[in-house]
Write a protein that holds these residues in place. Structure first.
Motif, short mmCIF file in Angstrom:
data_model
loop_
_atom_site.label_atom_id
_atom_site.label_comp_id
_atom_site.label_asym_id
_atom_site.label_seq_id
_atom_site.Cartn_x
_atom_site.Cartn_y
_atom_site.Cartn_z
N VAL A 110 0.86 -1.17 0.00
CA VAL A 110 0.00 0.00 0.00
C VAL A 110 0.90 1.23 0.00
N PRO A 111 0.66 2.21 -0.88
CA PRO A 111 1.51 3.39 -0.91
C PRO A 111 1.61 4.04 0.47
N GLY A 112 2.83 4.31 0.91
CA GLY A 112 3.04 4.94 2.21
C GLY A 112 3.05 3.99 3.38
N LEU A 113 2.57 2.76 3.18
CA LEU A 113 2.55 1.77 4.26
C LEU A 113 3.51 0.64 3.90
N PRO A 114 4.75 0.72 4.34
CA PRO A 114 5.75 -0.27 3.95
C PRO A 114 5.41 -1.66 4.49
N ARG A 115 5.59 -2.66 3.66
CA ARG A 115 5.29 -4.04 4.03
C ARG A 115 6.42 -4.59 4.89
N SER A 116 6.06 -5.33 5.93
CA SER A 116 7.05 -5.96 6.80
C SER A 116 6.90 -7.47 6.73
N ALA A 117 8.00 -8.13 6.38
CA ALA A 117 8.01 -9.60 6.33
C ALA A 117 9.03 -10.13 7.33
N ALA A 118 9.08 -9.51 8.51
CA ALA A 118 10.10 -9.88 9.50
C ALA A 118 9.98 -11.33 9.92
N MET A 119 8.75 -11.77 10.15
CA MET A 119 8.56 -13.13 10.65
C MET A 119 9.07 -14.16 9.66
N GLU A 120 8.75 -13.99 8.38
CA GLU A 120 9.23 -14.92 7.36
C GLU A 120 10.75 -14.84 7.22
N GLY A 121 11.29 -13.61 7.28
CA GLY A 121 12.73 -13.44 7.16
C GLY A 121 13.48 -14.08 8.32
N MET A 122 12.94 -13.97 9.51
CA MET A 122 13.57 -14.60 10.66
C MET A 122 13.51 -16.12 10.56
N ALA A 123 12.38 -16.63 10.09
CA ALA A 123 12.26 -18.08 9.90
C ALA A 123 13.27 -18.57 8.87
N GLU A 124 13.50 -17.76 7.83
CA GLU A 124 14.49 -18.12 6.82
C GLU A 124 15.89 -18.18 7.42
N ALA A 125 16.19 -17.23 8.32
CA ALA A 125 17.51 -17.22 8.97
C ALA A 125 17.66 -18.43 9.90
N ILE A 126 16.60 -18.77 10.61
CA ILE A 126 16.64 -19.98 11.44
C ILE A 126 16.92 -21.20 10.59
N ALA A 127 16.27 -21.24 9.41
CA ALA A 127 16.48 -22.37 8.50
C ALA A 127 17.93 -22.42 8.02
N MET A 128 18.55 -21.24 7.77
CA MET A 128 19.96 -21.21 7.36
C MET A 128 20.86 -21.76 8.46
N ALA A 129 20.59 -21.34 9.70
CA ALA A 129 21.39 -21.83 10.81
C ALA A 129 21.20 -23.33 11.00
N HIS A 130 19.97 -23.77 10.86
CA HIS A 130 19.65 -25.20 10.94
C HIS A 130 20.42 -25.99 9.87
#
Length: 448
Positions: A110-130
């Motif tokens: 949405v214009p002016g409302l930046p999208r946040s995908a923190a939860m998915e990004g953190m899960a991806e990092a956990i998967a990398m460490a795993h």
């Protein structure tokens, strides 16, 4: 429930979960500071990683803090036991640091409302460490899991569950255990419920009472091959004393290039050790005595004497672990309550030089104020509010190889302009969303 913004009134009373206070309209926020926060996050990650891997520097930096703070003292003991301080600059960890909180996704951009995908990004990092663990260590013939280390009596459980689900969608199963539960079964190569732990993810372990009878277990986890988030050195790297030392350009230049150090330090507030006898520190202490409203006194120990606290915040950066925040209204931090106004000269004049080493003196920062409408207990309240932006990033390293260092999302919290305390889940702040406004328009319309 699905978005994790409800909280149990008590851990045992899950039938009466209530929605935490939340805003009905997004919070105006200057787009240039939002973009600056995202731009600098990878540099902050590198800084914290290099500090984490320099055990010798941490021991010197936190020597006084360890004498007054139980958690700092115990973590330093673990570092001495697990890592060789003489070779503290070597890389010891399979995977390091990723942030602990998230803002649920918005559907679409949405214009002016930046999208946040923190939860998915953190899960991806956990998967990398795993994955890094799995590629390095031979299998034991047991299922491999991520271990969430939590409180047994946790009111904020649903905030964790969303990340567990995201990790599951990456093909990784999770277990939840408290340190007390683990202390009865923990081994050097942790096996929990006949499962092999690849990542130990701490959602508790930040206050002394979390460790009652469990420090040996914490040391065993540190000694294990599992990736720790945070590791003991990473947790030490987030201490206030480290922040204060990094305000010294000579110390900061140990870890970052000249260009990186200049960019990162441009966001710092001035911080001093009031027990120091340098001319600059003496001048700061004298200024704090004369004009205490311009300063904040931060205790480092988690067992410090409490005092009344007042509002603070503004356009400057603070960091804890790997969460980097545009501090606007925080006054209760991980170490306890902060001292403001008339309390500051009282403390400065009543403590000896050694006792003053417990504190960090920081220039006070002032928040801009914007209108806000919130939903709380079924009623709508319109108020003037101040906001705190957090940028979430992930950092995963395998030895000297950095596998991931990026921004994955953001979180905005806001509270009433006159509210002293902070925190969503203690009822003082609200979940919010940034509405990005061009800088010239934003600063023309906000008030201090």
């Amino acid at each position: 429930m699905a978005r994790g913004i409800v909280m149990y009134p008590t851990p045992s009373n899950k039938r009466e979960a209530a929605v935490v206070p939340m805003t009905l309209l997004p919070c105006p926020f200057a787009d240039n500071y939002f973009q600056l926060a995202k731009k600098l996050t990878p540099d902050f990650h590198l800084l914290m990683d290099k500090i984490t891997c320099d055990i010798g520097w941490l021991e010197r930096a936190l020597a006084k803090t360890g004498a007054i703070d139980e958690i700092c003292s115990k973590l330093l003991e673990i570092c001495r036991s697990v890592y060789n301080a003489e070779t503290g600059k070597d890389r010891f960890f399979k995977a390091l640091q990723h942030c602990k909180k998230y803002l649920p996704d918005q559907s679409g951009d949405v214009p002016g409302l930046p999208r946040s995908a923190a939860m998915e990004g953190m899960a991806e990092a956990i998967a990398m460490a795993h994955e890094a663990y799995s590629s390095r260590w031979e299998p034991l013939g047991l299922p491999r899991v991520v271990l969430f280390i939590v409180l047994e009596e946790e009111k904020n459980e649903l905030d964790h569950r969303k990340l567990e689900l995201a990790a599951f969608q990456q093909g990784i199963c999770s277990l939840r255990r408290s340190l007390a539960q683990l202390s009865r079964t923990c081994e050097l190569r942790p096996l929990v419920a006949r499962k092999q732990v690849t990542v130990a993810y701490f959602r508790s372990g930040y206050w002394p009472q979390h460790f009652e009878g469990a420090w040996l277990c914490r040391q065993q986890l540190e000694r294990s091959e599992a990736a720790k988030c945070p590791s003991a050195p990473a947790q030490l790297a987030g201490m206030k004393k480290v922040q204060q030392l990094l305000c010294d350009s000579a110390e900061l230049s140990r870890f970052l290039s000249e260009e990186q150090a200049a960019a990162v330090s441009s966001t710092f507030a001035k911080q001093f050790d009031p027990s120091n006898t340098s001319v600059e520190t003496r001048e700061a202490v004298q200024a704090a005595r004369k004009s205490p409203g311009d300063w904040v006194l931060k205790p480092q120990a988690k067992t410090s004497v409490k005092s009344s606290s007042h509002q603070t915040g503004s356009k400057t950066w603070e960091f804890t672990g790997t969460e980097f925040k545009l501090a606007r209204s925080m006054q209760v931090e991980g170490s306890g309550e902060l001292y403001f106004d008339d309390d500051i000269p009282r403390v400065l004049e009543s403590r000896s030089e050694d006792q003053l080493a417990e504190f960090i003196l920081m220039e006070r920062v002032r928040p801009p104020c914007t209108p806000s409408a919130i939903l709380h207990d079924g009623a709508v309240l319109v108020r003037r509010a101040v906001a705190e932006l957090g940028i979430f990033g992930t950092f995963v390293a395998d030895g000297d190889k950095v596998r991931c260092n990026k921004v994955v999302g953001h979180l905005l919290r806001s509270k009433g302009q006159q509210t002293n305390q902070g925190g969503v889940f203690v009822g003082n702040a609200t979940v919010d969303v940034p509405f990005l406004v061009p800088s010239d328009i934003y600063w023309r319309n906000v008030t201090a």
